[in-house]
Scaffold this active site. Sequence first.
Site: not given
Length: 177
Positions: A61, A98
């Site tokens: 993006r 994460e």
Amino acid sequence: MTLPQISRLVRNIPDFPKPGIQFKDITPILANPEASRAVLQILKDQVKAFEVDAIVGIESRGFLFGMSLAQALNIPFIPVRKEGKLPAQIYQYSYDLEYGSSILEIHKDALKGGERVLIHDDLLATGGTAMAAAELAKKAGGEIAGFSFLIELEFLSGREKLLPFSQNIHTLLSYQS
Ligand code: AMP
């Protein structure tokens, strides 16, 4: 178009791509030419304050407005891509997510050396991705002129990871939770 009007075009998708994550979907902005033009104009105005020789956009993006911004400023656009996508010789940087880790790459010859580059992506969360792109841009010979994002998730403090590279961290829309 104003920032509040643009912010209304960011769609919140709960539990994507996994439970507990609220995904900020910018496709309604892309589908609206007036909003896209306004975003580009703001990005351009933010960058005017400091000298930038090239835009480094992060897959995928970061390519959307990154390429338009490079065109608007008449400077090169350089893609940082996920592992195995760039065809020529590359530098690689591995960073922690994460859960697990990820690898980003840049072409070794993407920069001549000494250019002041702006790192661009759609969204700043924990900052790991933008930091990896900054490390790669430096490896390729660039200096980090700053960072630009459409969206910052302030509660994840990603900005703190980027400050050692540059104080110029620009965002359009910030979320506190
Ligand atoms: P981070 O490395 O944690 O700063 O994550 C930033 C990268 O992950 C960017 O390329 C974003 O497009 C994507 N990302 C992370 N969190 C979100 C979110 N809540 N909504 C949309 N994209 C996200």
